[in-house]
Write a protein that holds these residues in place. Sequence first.
Motif: not given
Length: 182
Positions: A44-48, A51-59
Amino acid sequence: MGERDKLMEPIDGLPLLARQTNRAIATGAPVYVTTRSDRPARIEALAGLNVRQIAVNDPSQGLSASIRAGVAALPPDITALMILLPDLPDIETADLRAMIAVHKAQPTLILRAMAEDGTPGHPTVFPKRFLRALADLTGDKGARTLLAQERVTPVALPGKRAITDLDTPEDWARWRAKREHL
């Protein structure tokens, strides 16, 4: 940090993660941020932000999981990757631009930011030829093993910007107290 998320600590009215992301965006370079689904406040802090948010599948696999996810998301025409850890609050846009300028002058070298006293820190710039090695990292040591195996060119940043890492409530309290006295 106990129950607190250090990347959500407020600085100048923004969570640290958003503040440092904005500094990266201000360089004009494309910005990719790896995120964890179990940290929705970070997303949410990065919304707007641009940037391109990239999901980390297994943190649970540590820092290398973030690096691998980020590398996998890069376009094929990328020439280099700067890894900027978001918990370094003293890194400024000028520091990032300095790293980019050195990379443009020496595009085949790994660059690593250093404090004025020579202590290695962050960010680090990897030319494209190292992306495969970054994509193969494992564990929670990030790129330390790769950095130990390769020739690294130091880039001095002012003061201790490259090494000011806030990991505990006490670190944050000291940093904020010092900042108030400037």
